[in-house]
Enzyme design. Structure first.
Site, short mmCIF file in Angstrom:
data_model
loop_
_atom_site.label_atom_id
_atom_site.label_comp_id
_atom_site.label_asym_id
_atom_site.label_seq_id
_atom_site.Cartn_x
_atom_site.Cartn_y
_atom_site.Cartn_z
N LEU A 131 0.82 -1.21 0.00
CA LEU A 131 0.00 0.00 0.00
C LEU A 131 0.85 1.26 0.00
O LEU A 131 0.44 2.30 -0.49
CB LEU A 131 -0.92 0.01 1.23
N GLY A 132 2.04 1.17 0.56
CA GLY A 132 2.91 2.34 0.63
C GLY A 132 4.04 2.11 1.61
O GLY A 132 4.24 1.00 2.10
N GLY A 185 5.90 3.64 5.18
CA GLY A 185 5.78 4.51 6.34
C GLY A 185 7.14 4.91 6.86
O GLY A 185 8.16 4.71 6.21
N ASN A 186 7.15 5.50 8.07
CA ASN A 186 8.41 5.96 8.66
C ASN A 186 9.30 4.80 9.07
O ASN A 186 10.51 4.96 9.17
CB ASN A 186 8.12 6.83 9.89
N PHE A 187 8.69 3.64 9.34
CA PHE A 187 9.45 2.52 9.90
C PHE A 187 9.60 1.35 8.93
O PHE A 187 10.41 0.47 9.15
CB PHE A 187 8.78 2.02 11.18
N GLU A 192 7.46 -0.85 5.29
CA GLU A 192 6.38 -0.90 4.32
C GLU A 192 5.03 -1.16 5.01
O GLU A 192 4.96 -1.72 6.09
CB GLU A 192 6.63 -2.01 3.28
N LYS A 224 1.42 -3.04 9.09
CA LYS A 224 2.60 -2.18 9.15
C LYS A 224 3.80 -3.03 9.56
O LYS A 224 3.74 -3.74 10.56
CB LYS A 224 2.41 -1.06 10.17
N ASP A 272 1.11 14.78 15.87
CA ASP A 272 1.33 14.77 14.41
C ASP A 272 -0.01 14.77 13.68
O ASP A 272 -0.18 14.06 12.70
CB ASP A 272 2.17 13.56 14.02
#
EC number: 2.7.10.2
Length: 823
Positions: A570-571, A573-575, A577, A592, A685
Site C-alpha cells: 500500500l505504501g 511509512g516511517n518505519f 512498508e 505495518k 502529528d
C-alpha cells in the site's frame, strides 16, 4: 578578447549575465545567513551540552584519575570551541555577509548604469543614422516635387507669355530650397556615417569594456569575500586545531596500566589474617570413641566410605575433564581475541572486544574455581584412600559392644539403644544415597525437567520482540519474569526478571548447541526456563535471582506471523512498508512492518503506536487488531480503511466535495481528538496525511507513531528531531512542550487543509520562513469558499498563547452548530 570587441551585438546576453550573477549573489547571501544561524545554534548547543554536564561529578575528592581529568578538559575545550564558533559566526556576519550585501547593491547600480547609458547612446545613434536622415529624405522628395511643379508652371508661363517673372521667381525659390536641403542631407549623411562608425568602433566598445572592468572588479571583490568566508569558517584554524590538540593530549595521558595506582594507594588495606579452620575439639567432650581429624572406619561406615571414595573419584575425573575443556576454551578465546585485535582499524574498535574479554575473564574464573574444586576433591580422596588402604583386607571393628551393654542396662534401655542404632543406621543409609550432600560438592546435578515439545512462541511467558521498556512495565513483584527476543540483536533472547526492587535482564547464552545462563545447559529455552522455575535455582550466583511468577502475554492482541497473509504493497511509512493483508478468517487488514535494520529507539517508537492504540475504541480512531512480535520482522495489524489517506482523498475528489461534507470531516476529527484528550493522549502529528477515509466517508485519526500518553496532559521533548514544522505549535517548536493545546493548533492547520482541498499550508513558504512568520504574528488567510465561522475557529486554534486556545469539546460543539447551518 573582451566585451567591447566581441559582444557589440550581445546586449541581451550581457543583461542575462548580470541577472544571473545577481541571483547567484542573493543565493550566496542566503546561504551565508543560514550558515551564521547554523553556527550560532551549534555554538549554543555545545554550550548547552557543557552546562548540562555535572562538572562536580568528574572531580574525585580523594582519588586522582587521569580519565576524570581528560573528561573535564574535554568539557572545557568544548566550551572553548563553542565560544570560537560563536565568534566566527559574528565575524561572518559583520565581515563577508555585510560586504556581500554592499556588493549586491553596487552590482545592481552597475547594471542600472549600463542599461541607462546603453539606451542613451543607442537612441542617439538611431536618431542620427535613421530618424534625422529619414526626415531629410522625406523633405527632399517633397521639394523635388515642388521644384518640378514650379518648373512646369514656368514653362507654361513662357509659352503663354504671361507672368513670366513671377513663375521664374517661384521656380528659382523651389530650386534654391531643394539645393539647400540637398546640402543638408549630404552633411547629415556624412555625420551619420561618422556617428555610426564612432558608435560601433569606440562608444559602444568603451561602454562594454567599462562593464567588463566592473564585472571583473566585482569578481575580485567576491573572491575576497569567499576567501574571508573560507578562513572564518575553516575548521583547521590554529585556535580550533589547538582545542583538538588539547583534547588529544589529555586523552593520550590516560594510561590504563597506571590509572588506578592512586586509587589503590588511597584505599590500600592491610591483608586480613586468614582464619584458621580447625576441628572443634569441644564436639568430642561427650564422646570418647571419635578422634579429631581422623576418618572413622568401622562396621557402620566401611561401606559408605567405599561409596564416598568412588563418588569422589568420579567427581574428580569429571572436574578434571571440565578443567581441560575450560582451559582449551581459554586458549581458543585468547587466540580469537588476538586475531580480532589485529583486524581493528580504529583504537575505539577495542570496544567491540570488551564482551569477549569479559567472557575470557569469566572463563579464567571458572578455571580457577575448577582448580579449587579439583584440589579439594583430590585432598578428600587422598584422605579416604589412606584410611581404606590402611584397613585393606581387615574386618571392620564394631562400634558398640552390645553384649557388655546388655549386662548393664534394663530391657527398656536396650530398646532405647536399639532405637538409637536404627536411627544412626538410617542416617548412614541416607549418606550413602547422597554422598555429595556430605562432601559439599560444588558440582550441580543436571536435573532436566520435561516440558514437552511445544515451540517457544506457544509459551505464555514468551512475549516475542517487545521493547525492553515495555517488558519492564510488566514486571512489578518479586520474582516476576518473562522471556523476549532482543530488539537490538534479533535472534538473541533475554530473560527479564523483577528482583530486589530492580528489573534485571539476562541474555540467554547459546553455546555448544545448548541454552544456559551460567550453569546447566538445555537443548531449548522452555526446558531451561522450566528448570529454573521448578527447582528455584538462581539464574546466576552473583545476582541471586530466582524465578517465581511467570508473566503471561496479553493474548487478546498477540498474533502469530502465520495468522497473517501479506498482500499488495500500500505504501511506505516511517518505519517500513505497509501492506494490505488478510487474517485466517479472511478479514482484510492493513499490516505495518518494521525494518529489521532500524536503530533500537525507532523500533521502540514503532511499537509505541500499538501500545497506545490497545487502550482506545472510538469510531474516529483507527482500530488496532493485534501485533506480531514472536519473531522479526515485527508487524502491527490495523483495520483496513478503504478510502486511503485524507490528504490524497481531498486532492483527488476536490471537484466533487461539498461544503457540508468538509464540515462532517472536520467534525469527525474533532470527535476523535476529544476522545484522545479525555485519555490524556497527545497526538503530536495531527494532519490530513495522518487521517484515513473509511466507509461512508467516516474520517479516522491514524499514525500514532509520535503520540504520547501523559497523566499530566503535557509532554516535554528535547533534542533535535524531524518534526512537521508547518503543523506544530510555536511552544512545541521552541521549547519541546506538547499538550492537547498544541494538538488544537495542529487541528486548525488540518481545518485549513480540509477547506483548501489539500493545499500545503503556508503556500510558497519554506518551513523556516513559515516558522519565522508565525513568530512575527502572521496567520494564513481563509481558503477560497471557506465559511467565515470555520475560519474564525482556525484563528482561535492559532492563538499564540496555548491557554487561550479552545478545548476540543468546544470545537466539537461549534462545528456541530456550523453543520446544522449549512444546507
Amino acid at each position: 578578447m573582451g566585451f567591447g570587441s566581441d559582444l557589440k551585438n550581445s546586449q541581451e546576453a550581457v543583461l542575462k549575465l548580470q541577472d544571473w550573477e545577481l541571483r547567484l549573489l542573493e543565493t550566496v547571501k542566503k546561504f551565508m545567513a543560514l550558515r551564521i544561524k547554523s553556527d550560532k545554534e551549534y555554538a549554543y548547543t555545545l554550550q548547552n551540552l557543557c552546562n548540562q554536564v555535572d562538572k562536580e561529578s568528574t572531580v574525585q575528592v580523594n582519588y586522582v584519575s587521569n580519565v576524570s581529568k581528560s573528561w573535564l578538559l574535554m568539557i572545557q575545550q568544548t566550551e572553548q570551541l563553542s565560544r570560537i564558533m560563536k565568534t566566527h559566526a559574528e565575524d561572518l556576519n559583520s565581515g563577508p555577509l555585510h560586504r556581500l550585501t554592499m556588493m549586491i547593491k553596487d552590482k545592481q547600480q552597475v547594471k542600472k548604469s549600463y542599461v541607462g547609458i546603453h539606451q542613451q547612446i543607442e537612441a542617439e545613434m538611431i536618431k542620427v543614422t535613421k530618424t534625422e536622415l529619414e526626415k531629410l529624405k522625406s523633405s527632399y522628395r517633397q521639394l523635388i516635387k515642388e521644384m518640378n511643379s514650379a518648373k512646369e508652371k514656368y514653362k507654361e508661363a513662357l509659352a503663354k507669355g504671361k507672368e513670366t517673372e513671377k513663375a521664374k521667381e517661384r521656380y528659382d525659390k523651389a530650386t534654391m530650397k531643394l539645393h539647400m536641403l540637398h546640402n543638408q542631407y549630404v552633411l547629415a549623411l556624412k555625420g551619420a556615417q561618422l556617428h555610426q562608425s564612432q558608435y560601433y568602433d569606440t562608444t559602444l566598445p568603451l561602454l562594454l569594456d567599462s562593464v567588463q572592468k566592473m564585472q571583473e572588479e566585482m569578481i575580485k571583490a567576491l573572491k575576497g569575500i569567499f576567501d574571508d568566508y573560507s578562513q572564518i569558517t575553516s575548521l583547521v584554524t590554529e585556535e580550533i586545531v589547538n582545542v583538538h590538540k588539547e583534547i588529544q593530549m589529555s586523552v593520550e595521558q590516560i594510561d590504563p596500566s597506571t590509572e588506578y595506582n592512586n586509587f589503590i594507594d588511597v584505599h590500600r588495606t592491610t591483608a586480613a589474617k586468614e582464619q584458621e579452620i580447625e576441628f572443634d575439639t569441644s564436639l568430642l567432650e561427650e564422646n570418647e570413641n571419635l578422634q579429631a581429624n581422623e576418618i572413622m572406619w568401622n562396621n557402620l561406615t566401611a561401606d559408605s566410605l567405599q561409596v564416598m571414595l568412588k563418588t569422589l573419584a568420579e567427581e574428580l575425573t569429571q572436574t578434571q575433564q571440565m578443567l581441560l575443556h575450560k582451559e582449551a576454551a581459554v586458549l581458543e578465546l585468547e587466540k580469537r581475541i588476538e586475531e580480532s585485535f589485529e583486524t581493528c582499524e580504529k583504537k575505539s574498535d577495542i570496544v567491540l572486544l570488551l564482551g569477549q574479554k569479559q567472557a575470557l575473564e569469566e572463563l579464567k574464573q571458572s578455571v580457577q574455581q575448577l582448580r579449587c574444586t579439583e584440589a579439594k576433591c583430590a585432598a578428600q580422596k587422598a584422605l579416604l584412600e589412606q584410611k581404606v588402604q590402611e584397613n585393606d583386607g581387615k574386618e571392620p571393628p564394631p562400634v558398640v559392644n552390645y553384649e557388655e551393654d546388655a549386662r548393664s542396662v534394663t530391657s527398656m534401655e536396650r530398646k532405647e539403644r536399639l532405637s538409637k542404632f536404627e536411627s544412626i543406621r538410617h542416617s548412614i543409609a541416607g549418606i550413602i544415597k547422597s554422598p555429595k550432600s556430605v562432601l559439599g560438592s560444588s558440582t550441580q546435578v543436571c536435573d532436566v525437567i520435561s516440558v514437552g515439545e511445544r515451540p517457544l512462541a506457544e509459551h505464555d511467558w514468551y512475549h516475542g520482540a517487545i521493547p525492553r521498556i515495555e517488558a519492564q512495565e510488566l514486571l512489578k513483584q518479586q520474582g516476576d519474569f518473562l522471556v523476549r527476543e532482543s530488539h537490538g540483536k534479533p535472534g538473541e533472547y533475554v530473560l527479564s526478571v523483577y528482583s530486589d526492587g530492580q528489573r534485571r535482564h539476562f541474555i540467554i547464552q547459546f553455546v555448544d548447541n545448548l541454552y544456559r545462563f551460567e550453569g546447566t545447559g538445555f537443548s531449548n529455552i522452555p526446558q531451561l526456563i522450566d528448570h529454573h522455575f521448578n527447582t528455584k535455582q538462581v539464574i546466576t550466583k552473583k545476582s541471586g535471582v530466582v524465578l517465581l511468577n511467570p508473566i503471561p502475554k496479553d493474548k487478546k492482541w498477540v498474533l502469530n506471523h502465520e495468522d497473517v497473509s501479506l498482500g499488495e504493497l500500500l505504501g511506505k511509512g516511517n518505519f517500513g512498508e505497509v501492506y494490505k493483508g488478510t487474517l485466517k478468517d479472511k478479514t482484510p487488514v492493513a499490516i505495518k512492518t518494521c525494518k529489521e535494520d532500524l536503530p533500537q529507539e525507532l523500533k521502540i517508537k514503532f511499537l509505541q503506536e500499538a501500545k497506545i492504540l490497545k487502550q482506545y475504541d472510538h469510531p474516529n480512531i483507527v482500530k488496532l487488531i493485534g501485533v506480531c512480535t514472536q519473531r522479526q520482522p515485527v508487524y502491527i495489524i490495523m483495520e483496513l480503511v478503504p478510502g486511503g489517506d485524507f490528504l490524497t482523498f481531498l486532492r483527488k475528489r476536490k471537484d466533487e466535495l461539498k461544503l457540508k461534507q468538509l464540515v462532517r470531516f472536520s467534525l469527525d476529527v474533532a470527535a476523535g481528538m476529544l476522545y484522545l484528550e479525555s485519555k490524556n493522549c497527545i497526538h503530536r502529528d495531527l494532519a490530513a496525511r495522518n487521517c484515513l477515509v473509511g466507509e461512508n466517508n467516516t474520517l479516522k485519526i491514524s499514525d500514532f507513531g509520535m503520540s504520547r500518553q501523559e497523566d499530566g496532559g503535557v509532554y516535554s521533548s528535547s533534542g533535535l528531531k524531524q518534526i512537521p514544522i508547518k503543523w506544530t505549535a510555536p511552544e512545541a517548536l521552541n521549547y519541546g512542550r506538547y499538550s492537547s493545546e498544541s494538538d488544537v493548533w495542529s487541528f486548525g492547520i488540518l481545518l485549513w487543509e480540509t477547506f483548501s482541498l489539500g493545499v500545503c499550508p503556508y503556500p510558497g513558504m519554506t518551513n523556516q520562513q513559515a516558522r519565522e512568520q508565525v513568530e512575527r504574528g502572521y496567520r494564513m488567510s481563509a481558503p477560497q469558499n471557506c465559511p467565515e465561522e470555520v475560519f474564525t475557529i482556525m484563528m482561535k486554534c492559532w492563538d499564540y498563547k496555548p491557554e487561550n486556545r479552545p478545548k476540543f469539546n468546544d470545537l466539537h460543539k461549534e462545528l456541530t452548530v456550523i453543520k446544522k447551518m449549512i444546507t
